[in-house]
Design an enzyme around this catalytic site. Structure first.
Site, PDB file in Angstrom:
ATOM      1  N   LYS A 156       1.755  12.237  -6.885  1.00  0.00           N
ATOM      2  CA  LYS A 156       2.236  12.066  -5.555  1.00  0.00           C
ATOM      3  C   LYS A 156       2.477  13.198  -4.345  1.00  0.00           C
ATOM      4  O   LYS A 156       3.518  13.732  -5.059  1.00  0.00           O
ATOM      5  CB  LYS A 156       3.856  11.235  -5.038  1.00  0.00           C
ATOM      6  CG  LYS A 156       3.897  10.392  -3.901  1.00  0.00           C
ATOM      7  CD  LYS A 156       5.299   9.498  -3.734  1.00  0.00           C
ATOM      8  CE  LYS A 156       5.613   9.167  -2.667  1.00  0.00           C
ATOM      9  NZ  LYS A 156       7.244   8.597  -2.579  1.00  0.00           N
TER      10      LYS A 156
ATOM     11  N   SER B  40       6.797   3.696  -0.908  1.00  0.00           N
ATOM     12  CA  SER B  40       5.678   4.689  -0.198  1.00  0.00           C
ATOM     13  C   SER B  40       4.819   5.087  -1.805  1.00  0.00           C
ATOM     14  O   SER B  40       3.826   6.060  -0.829  1.00  0.00           O
ATOM     15  CB  SER B  40       6.855   6.063   0.411  1.00  0.00           C
ATOM     16  OG  SER B  40       7.412   6.823  -0.766  1.00  0.00           O
TER      17      SER B  40
ATOM     18  N   SER C 270      11.043   3.322  -3.619  1.00  0.00           N
ATOM     19  CA  SER C 270       9.283   3.496  -3.572  1.00  0.00           C
ATOM     20  C   SER C 270       8.239   3.932  -4.640  1.00  0.00           C
ATOM     21  O   SER C 270       7.621   4.126  -5.129  1.00  0.00           O
ATOM     22  CB  SER C 270       9.522   4.707  -2.757  1.00  0.00           C
ATOM     23  OG  SER C 270       9.578   4.895  -1.292  1.00  0.00           O
TER      24      SER C 270
HETATM   25  N1  GLN Z   1      11.127   1.806   1.849  1.00  0.00           N
HETATM   26  C1  GLN Z   1      12.457   1.963   2.304  1.00  0.00           C
HETATM   27  C2  GLN Z   1      12.148   3.265   3.502  1.00  0.00           C
HETATM   28  O1  GLN Z   1      11.007   3.530   3.932  1.00  0.00           O
HETATM   29  C3  GLN Z   1      12.058   3.069   1.160  1.00  0.00           C
HETATM   30  C4  GLN Z   1      11.036   4.344   0.195  1.00  0.00           C
HETATM   31  C5  GLN Z   1      11.129   5.307  -0.221  1.00  0.00           C
HETATM   32  O2  GLN Z   1      11.980   4.757  -1.644  1.00  0.00           O
HETATM   33  N2  GLN Z   1      11.033   6.398   0.142  1.00  0.00           N
HETATM   34  O3  GLN Z   1      12.588   4.329   3.362  1.00  0.00           O
END
Ligand code: GLN
Length: 487
Positions: free
Chosen positions: A76, A151, A175
């Site tokens: 990532k 994400s 995410s």
């Molecule tokens: N979707 C969540 C956010 O927008 C979690 C994102 C994540 O786990 N990095 O913050």
């Protein structure tokens, strides 16, 4: 070959049936052919990858190979990797070349794994659909009109489309698990502190945790053996004895007590997801497990609490992107203050700016007690719900997400609708617990459904075993989009 697990790939390498360079080339070719349509990778550097593959082949030749030496992995783009462009999905870091390796990257490098490139993600890991990436959204390999989740959507799509045998991800509110669910792969968010955050670009430091994303629980266990462990460069890294995460893979499930939170099977859950999760639970009962109903009464509060705490931490973490030391700097400005303003106005996208504003607000004088402190107190209550639940069950199961992959633009204009797609995953981060997503079915349109497994602190090995037994009895994890099958 592209459907082979890590153990099979390792055997092929050890028996010299294939070289790491050949294996790496196979994946680089797939990336070249399929990535233009999927956009799963932000940066690919065949030369860098092949150099690592040749080094791995040399290690194999001298008998110095570990369990995963020579196997490619995608990272990532939130992880700094020496010599690699590391963007975090942002314009702010569009041209940033990391001068050092994140702990996780270094661990895989030391193990002899080959970096295939950097995967696409929501800007600074803020999002649930990959639509906030400065580099454009990733397409879901199962349905290119749908999002892959976020994400870590690039890592998820890369594994789902077999552009990489495995990938790293990070999970602040879901995410790893949410994109794993939406793309039909297996992902694990470990207990907070089990994997070092050194060199992982910070979003919300009390929630961020790195974990593996792969085709199976067994592969995730092998990756955990490499990535977990104490690192003195991360003050929240936990000093614990080294574990073998594969140790419980064969443990039978007879007598296992599965807790089903009634709040996870209530309003808001789509019929397709409910059906697939029910079928998975039926399978677990056949394997000897029992199910009991449990309550996580503060579940509803996890989204509001998270959207106070995560932005608060993000507003502090993202203060470093000011145009002075590295990253984007606005081309034109009047004076120093204007330079900051222009840089941050143009360098950040809308969702990131929204979070910085909310975070700054909830931390400001007079509002700190009303929002931030209050959220911290509720966070404790949410964690206590789980502690209570684990007195009457060994593992908690439910859906990973309320629905399957949604269309581009469907939720992008409505932040609340987007935030709700993490309703079942966020509480796990607030409590610091380990959680997994395992593919368990398909919706009516052929898009994957994820089953979530939540364990008590440090129960990763057991969770992986519980997932593995299910994967031995079913084949959801082995499926891939039929139009991407090759060779
Ligand atoms: N979707 C969540 C956010 O927008 C979690 C994102 C994540 O786990 N990095 O913050």
């Amino acid at each position: 070959m592209i459907n082979a697990g890590l153990t099979e790939l390792a055997a092929l390498l050890a028996q010299k049936k294939i070289s790491s360079a050949e294996l790496t080339r196979t994946y680089l070719d797939r990336i070249a052919a399929l990535n233009p349509a999927l956009n799963a990778f932000i940066t690919v550097d065949a030369e860098l990858s092949l150099a690592e593959a040749e080094a791995a082949d040399a290690r194999i030749a001298t008998g110095d190979a570990g369990a995963l030496t020579g196997i490619p992995i995608a990272h990532k783009d939130i992880f700094c990797a020496d010599g690699w462009r590391t963007t975090c999905g942002s314009k702010m870091l569009e041209n940033f070349i990391a001068p050092y390796d994140a702990h996780v990257v270094r661990q895989f490098k030391n193990a002899g794994m080959v970096s295939l490139g950097k995967t696409n993600m929501d800007e600074f890991a803020m999002g649930s659909s990959n639509e906030t990436s400065y580099f454009g959204a990733v397409k879901n390999p199962w349905d290119r009109a749908a999002v892959p989740g976020g994400s870590s959507g690039g890592s998820a799509a890369a594994v789902a489309a077999r552009l990489a045998p495995a990938a790293t991800g990070t999970d602040t509110g879901g995410s790893i698990r949410q994109p794993a669910a939406l793309t039909g792969i297996t992902g694990l968010k470990p207990t907070y502190g089990v994997v070092s955050r050194y060199g992982m670009i910070a979003f919300a430091s009390s929630l961020d945790q790195a974990g593996p994303m792969a085709k199976s629980a067994q592969d995730c266990a092998l990756l955990m053996n490499v990535m977990a462990g104490f690192d003195e460069r991360d003050s929240t890294s936990l000093e614990r004895p080294v574990e073998d995460y594969t140790r419980d893979l064969q443990q039978p499930l007879a007598g296992l007590k599965i807790g089903l939170p009634r709040e996870y099977f209530a309003e808001g859950l789509s019929d397709d997801v409910a059906r697939a999760v029910e079928a998975a639970l039926h399978e677990y009962r056949k394997l000897g497990a029992q199910t009991v109903e449990i309550a996580l009464p503060n579940t509803q509060l996890s989204i509001p609490v998270y959207y106070v705490l995560a932005p608060a931490e993000a507003s502090a973490n993202l203060a470093r992107f000011d145009g002075v030391r590295y990253g984007y700097r606005a081309p034109e400005y009047r004076d120093l203050n204007d330079m900051y303003e222009q840089t941050r106005s143009h360098g950040f996208g809308a969702e990131v700016k929204r979070r910085i504003m909310v975070g700054t607000y909830v931390l400001s004088h007079g509002y700190y007690d009303a929002y931030y402190l209050q959220a911290q107190k509720i966070r404790r209550l949410i964690a206590q719900d789980f502690t209570e639940a684990f007195t009457c069950c060994d593992v908690i199961m439910g859906p990973t997400t309320p629905g399957t992959a949604f269309g581009f633009g469907e939720k992008a204009a409505d932040p609340i609708a987007m935030y709700l797609s993490d309703i079942y995953t966020i509480a796990v981060n607030l409590a610091g617990l380990p959680g997994m997503s395992v593919p368990c079915g398909m919706d009516a349109k052929g898009r994957p459904v994820g089953l979530q497994l939540i364990g008590n602190y440090f129960s990763e090995a057991r969770l992986l075993g519980i997932a593995h037994r299910y994967q031995q009895a079913t084949d959801w994890h082995a499926r891939m989009p039929s139009d991407l099958v090759a060779k």
